[in-house]
Design an enzyme around this catalytic site. Sequence first.
Site, PDB file in Angstrom:
ATOM      1  N   ILE A  12       0.847  -1.208   0.000  1.00 56.06           N
ATOM      2  CA  ILE A  12       0.000   0.000   0.000  1.00 56.06           C
ATOM      3  C   ILE A  12       0.877   1.249   0.000  1.00 56.06           C
ATOM      4  O   ILE A  12       0.572   2.244  -0.661  1.00 56.06           O
ATOM      5  CB  ILE A  12      -0.976  -0.010   1.204  1.00 56.06           C
ATOM      6  CG1 ILE A  12      -1.753  -1.330   1.255  1.00 56.06           C
ATOM      7  CG2 ILE A  12      -1.944   1.178   1.117  1.00 56.06           C
ATOM      8  CD1 ILE A  12      -2.605  -1.504   2.499  1.00 56.06           C
ATOM      9  N   LEU A  33      12.912  -2.653   5.159  1.00 55.84           N
ATOM     10  CA  LEU A  33      12.972  -3.638   4.059  1.00 55.84           C
ATOM     11  C   LEU A  33      12.766  -5.071   4.556  1.00 55.84           C
ATOM     12  O   LEU A  33      13.212  -6.020   3.920  1.00 55.84           O
ATOM     13  CB  LEU A  33      14.301  -3.527   3.281  1.00 55.84           C
ATOM     14  CG  LEU A  33      14.636  -2.138   2.713  1.00 55.84           C
ATOM     15  CD1 LEU A  33      15.975  -2.189   1.970  1.00 55.84           C
ATOM     16  CD2 LEU A  33      13.549  -1.651   1.763  1.00 55.84           C
ATOM     17  N   SER A  34      12.058  -5.226   5.690  1.00 53.08           N
ATOM     18  CA  SER A  34      11.843  -6.579   6.223  1.00 53.08           C
ATOM     19  C   SER A  34      10.872  -7.372   5.357  1.00 53.08           C
ATOM     20  O   SER A  34      10.864  -8.596   5.389  1.00 53.08           O
ATOM     21  CB  SER A  34      11.331  -6.509   7.661  1.00 53.08           C
ATOM     22  OG  SER A  34      10.058  -5.910   7.693  1.00 53.08           O
ATOM     23  N   SER A 125      -7.317  -0.915  10.450  1.00 54.55           N
ATOM     24  CA  SER A 125      -7.959  -2.031   9.736  1.00 54.55           C
ATOM     25  C   SER A 125      -9.385  -2.239  10.213  1.00 54.55           C
ATOM     26  O   SER A 125      -9.699  -2.005  11.385  1.00 54.55           O
ATOM     27  CB  SER A 125      -7.145  -3.296   9.995  1.00 54.55           C
ATOM     28  OG  SER A 125      -7.847  -4.433   9.560  1.00 54.55           O
ATOM     29  N   TYR A 150      -2.160  -9.409  15.935  1.00 50.48           N
ATOM     30  CA  TYR A 150      -2.102  -8.396  14.868  1.00 50.48           C
ATOM     31  C   TYR A 150      -3.259  -7.400  15.014  1.00 50.48           C
ATOM     32  O   TYR A 150      -3.056  -6.186  15.024  1.00 50.48           O
ATOM     33  CB  TYR A 150      -2.168  -9.068  13.480  1.00 50.48           C
ATOM     34  CG  TYR A 150      -2.639  -8.134  12.395  1.00 50.48           C
ATOM     35  CD1 TYR A 150      -1.780  -7.175  11.863  1.00 50.48           C
ATOM     36  CD2 TYR A 150      -3.968  -8.163  11.946  1.00 50.48           C
ATOM     37  CE1 TYR A 150      -2.231  -6.288  10.904  1.00 50.48           C
ATOM     38  CE2 TYR A 150      -4.421  -7.279  10.990  1.00 50.48           C
ATOM     39  CZ  TYR A 150      -3.548  -6.348  10.473  1.00 50.48           C
ATOM     40  OH  TYR A 150      -4.001  -5.450   9.540  1.00 50.48           O
ATOM     41  N   LYS A 154      -3.537  -3.121  16.110  1.00 50.74           N
ATOM     42  CA  LYS A 154      -4.254  -2.016  15.451  1.00 50.74           C
ATOM     43  C   LYS A 154      -5.141  -1.292  16.463  1.00 50.74           C
ATOM     44  O   LYS A 154      -5.201  -0.064  16.486  1.00 50.74           O
ATOM     45  CB  LYS A 154      -5.100  -2.549  14.274  1.00 50.74           C
ATOM     46  CG  LYS A 154      -4.279  -3.079  13.108  1.00 50.74           C
ATOM     47  CD  LYS A 154      -3.407  -2.003  12.477  1.00 50.74           C
ATOM     48  CE  LYS A 154      -2.476  -2.537  11.410  1.00 50.74           C
ATOM     49  NZ  LYS A 154      -1.442  -1.585  10.981  1.00 50.74           N
ATOM     50  N   ASN A 179     -10.493  -4.774   2.530  1.00 51.54           N
ATOM     51  CA  ASN A 179      -9.491  -5.711   1.981  1.00 51.54           C
ATOM     52  C   ASN A 179      -8.817  -5.153   0.724  1.00 51.54           C
ATOM     53  O   ASN A 179      -9.373  -5.267  -0.380  1.00 51.54           O
ATOM     54  CB  ASN A 179     -10.154  -7.054   1.658  1.00 51.54           C
ATOM     55  CG  ASN A 179     -10.470  -7.847   2.900  1.00 51.54           C
ATOM     56  OD1 ASN A 179     -11.115  -7.339   3.808  1.00 51.54           O
ATOM     57  ND2 ASN A 179     -10.012  -9.077   2.977  1.00 51.54           N
ATOM     58  N   ASN A 198      -0.954 -15.489   2.378  1.00 45.09           N
ATOM     59  CA  ASN A 198      -2.060 -15.730   3.311  1.00 45.09           C
ATOM     60  C   ASN A 198      -3.366 -15.223   2.721  1.00 45.09           C
ATOM     61  O   ASN A 198      -4.435 -15.711   3.052  1.00 45.09           O
ATOM     62  CB  ASN A 198      -1.839 -14.964   4.621  1.00 45.09           C
ATOM     63  CG  ASN A 198      -0.628 -15.476   5.370  1.00 45.09           C
ATOM     64  OD1 ASN A 198      -0.526 -16.669   5.609  1.00 45.09           O
ATOM     65  ND2 ASN A 198       0.278 -14.579   5.722  1.00 45.09           N
ATOM     66  N   ASN A 199      -3.266 -14.205   1.904  1.00 45.27           N
ATOM     67  CA  ASN A 199      -4.474 -13.505   1.445  1.00 45.27           C
ATOM     68  C   ASN A 199      -5.012 -14.109   0.157  1.00 45.27           C
ATOM     69  O   ASN A 199      -4.290 -14.722  -0.617  1.00 45.27           O
ATOM     70  CB  ASN A 199      -4.176 -12.008   1.274  1.00 45.27           C
ATOM     71  CG  ASN A 199      -3.795 -11.363   2.601  1.00 45.27           C
ATOM     72  OD1 ASN A 199      -2.679 -10.907   2.764  1.00 45.27           O
ATOM     73  ND2 ASN A 199      -4.704 -11.365   3.545  1.00 45.27           N
ATOM     74  N   GLY A 297     -10.541 -18.221  13.050  1.00 44.87           N
ATOM     75  CA  GLY A 297     -10.486 -16.777  13.263  1.00 44.87           C
ATOM     76  C   GLY A 297     -11.194 -15.970  12.183  1.00 44.87           C
ATOM     77  O   GLY A 297     -11.377 -14.763  12.335  1.00 44.87           O
TER      78      GLY A 297
HETATM   79  C1  UD1 Z   1      -7.098 -10.390   7.081  1.00 41.98           C
HETATM   80  C2  UD1 Z   1      -7.382  -9.545   8.294  1.00 41.98           C
HETATM   81  C3  UD1 Z   1      -7.123  -8.097   8.016  1.00 41.98           C
HETATM   82  C4  UD1 Z   1      -5.715  -7.935   7.549  1.00 41.98           C
HETATM   83  C5  UD1 Z   1      -5.510  -8.764   6.305  1.00 41.98           C
HETATM   84  C6  UD1 Z   1      -4.074  -8.620   5.864  1.00 41.98           C
HETATM   85  C7  UD1 Z   1      -9.098 -10.264   9.818  1.00 41.98           C
HETATM   86  C8  UD1 Z   1     -10.567 -10.359  10.081  1.00 41.98           C
HETATM   87  N1  UD1 Z   1      -8.758  -9.705   8.676  1.00 41.98           N
HETATM   88  O1  UD1 Z   1      -8.161 -10.142   6.175  1.00 41.98           O
HETATM   89  O2  UD1 Z   1      -7.299  -7.339   9.166  1.00 41.98           O
HETATM   90  O3  UD1 Z   1      -5.456  -6.584   7.299  1.00 41.98           O
HETATM   91  O4  UD1 Z   1      -5.819 -10.129   6.576  1.00 41.98           O
HETATM   92  O5  UD1 Z   1      -3.314  -9.731   6.016  1.00 41.98           O
HETATM   93  O6  UD1 Z   1      -8.296 -10.676  10.595  1.00 41.98           O
HETATM   94  N2  UD1 Z   1      -9.506 -17.141   1.707  1.00 41.98           N
HETATM   95  C9  UD1 Z   1      -9.621 -18.389   1.121  1.00 41.98           C
HETATM   96  N3  UD1 Z   1      -8.482 -19.014   0.710  1.00 41.98           N
HETATM   97  C10 UD1 Z   1      -7.225 -18.463   0.860  1.00 41.98           C
HETATM   98  C11 UD1 Z   1      -7.123 -17.184   1.449  1.00 41.98           C
HETATM   99  C12 UD1 Z   1      -8.290 -16.556   1.876  1.00 41.98           C
HETATM  100  O7  UD1 Z   1     -10.715 -18.921   0.975  1.00 41.98           O
HETATM  101  O8  UD1 Z   1      -6.248 -19.114   0.478  1.00 41.98           O
HETATM  102  C13 UD1 Z   1     -10.729 -16.435   2.137  1.00 41.98           C
HETATM  103  C14 UD1 Z   1     -10.758 -16.104   3.613  1.00 41.98           C
HETATM  104  O9  UD1 Z   1     -11.327 -17.147   4.351  1.00 41.98           O
HETATM  105  C15 UD1 Z   1     -11.605 -14.837   3.614  1.00 41.98           C
HETATM  106  C16 UD1 Z   1     -11.300 -14.172   2.273  1.00 41.98           C
HETATM  107  O10 UD1 Z   1     -10.761 -15.198   1.464  1.00 41.98           O
HETATM  108  O11 UD1 Z   1     -12.969 -15.174   3.634  1.00 41.98           O
HETATM  109  C17 UD1 Z   1     -10.296 -13.046   2.390  1.00 41.98           C
HETATM  110  O12 UD1 Z   1      -9.161 -13.511   3.105  1.00 41.98           O
HETATM  111  P1  UD1 Z   1      -7.826 -12.651   3.240  1.00 41.98           P
HETATM  112  O13 UD1 Z   1      -7.428 -12.139   1.917  1.00 41.98           O
HETATM  113  O14 UD1 Z   1      -6.839 -13.486   4.007  1.00 41.98           O
HETATM  114  O15 UD1 Z   1      -8.274 -11.393   4.094  1.00 41.98           O
HETATM  115  P2  UD1 Z   1      -9.002 -11.298   5.529  1.00 41.98           P
HETATM  116  O16 UD1 Z   1      -8.829 -12.547   6.296  1.00 41.98           O
HETATM  117  O17 UD1 Z   1     -10.366 -10.806   5.277  1.00 41.98           O
END
Ligand code: UD1
Length: 339
Positions: A12, A33-34, A125, A150, A154, A179, A198-199, A297
């Site tokens: 961002i 730069l971590s 967030s 985390y 915030k 998001n 993770n996202n 979670g």
């Molecule tokens: C999370 C955090 C948010 C943080 C963000 C950055 C919470 C509630 N939200 O967002 O504060 O700023 O991460 O790291 O803690 N999903 C899948 N498969 C995957 C990955 C995700 O199905 O491989 C789904 C998740 O279950 C979720 C949606 O996609 O329903 C979005 O997930 P993600 O992109 O990880 O964001 P949040 O968990 O919403």
Amino acid sequence: MKILVTGGTGFIGSHTVVELQAKKHDVIIVDNLSNSSADIVDKIALISGIKPELEVFDLTDKDLTSDFFKRHNDISGIIHFAAFKAVGESVQKPLLYYRNNLESLVNILQGMKDNNIKNIVFSSSCTVYGQPDELPVSENAPIKLAESPYGNTKQISEEIIKDTVKATDINAVALRYFNPIGAHKSAIIGELPIGVPNNLVPFITQTAIGIRECLSVFGDTYETPDGTAIRDYIHVVDLAEAHVIAVDRMINNKMKNNYEVFNLGTGNGYSVLEVINSFEKVTGLKLNYKIVDRREGDITQVWANPDYSNNELGWKAKKGIDEMTLSAWKWEQALANNK
Ligand code: UD1
């Protein structure tokens, strides 16, 4: 105006630097730069024609931070992104998260106070709302007990800032992001997850390009129309523009209160399957995915009420879900081509 962007080589942060430069601000970045690399400033220069100044050090270092602010006491505003953000990692390593995210903030606020620097925009967030009782969620919705260290950093950061604003001349804006996804239209900068993402969206694009075999959709038994969880995805450039507006609002003395909070979302919720459908539609590809158990979670659904931000900041997210998923895909393709 000289603006300090901490974490300015991150996802961002880098997009925000580009938008600040477009509005003629002079940007200095501090980053350890971590989770990014120094060459991002060259990429920024490719887009804007201006290479931002970069100082590489850790803001948790009190002496280095204090020295930095003494040398740069002409800063008009700070946008503070630098922080760790992986929810799962924060559960494993809470002290790392508390130390990194909170000590850096305290050091920055101290530097501001000591050098009479007035304005800070904080990267918060929607996680502070947990699973909200009412949707869409407005800024005055109750803060819920944090689900992770985390999320707690915030919440605590917002408290630290609020208390500091009360006791000093410092003004602050906390921006609560929903998001953020997508990438700059040039595909020169974007999200660079280290290791397994993770996202959701980076996982989708890495699966489509062949880095990952299959996307796991975390649960299809939520109480939503298609059973998958719903989020308010926002294009990172829309988000970046809101930061420029927020910092300008502070510099131009347009704030209603010395501490303000804004939601940054589109107001539209999309389920995981809807995001996948959008991706498949705009790219013409078929994504390999399977439904697995829920992720611990995760909340069922959240989307923003952006009315207050829209009215008060005169800002509105413009880009829709298809533009978001397509820009993320173009970025993933550009990364593959540059390997
Ligand atoms: C999370 C955090 C948010 C943080 C963000 C950055 C919470 C509630 N939200 O967002 O504060 O700023 O991460 O790291 O803690 N999903 C899948 N498969 C995957 C990955 C995700 O199905 O491989 C789904 C998740 O279950 C979720 C949606 O996609 O329903 C979005 O997930 P993600 O992109 O990880 O964001 P949040 O968990 O919403």
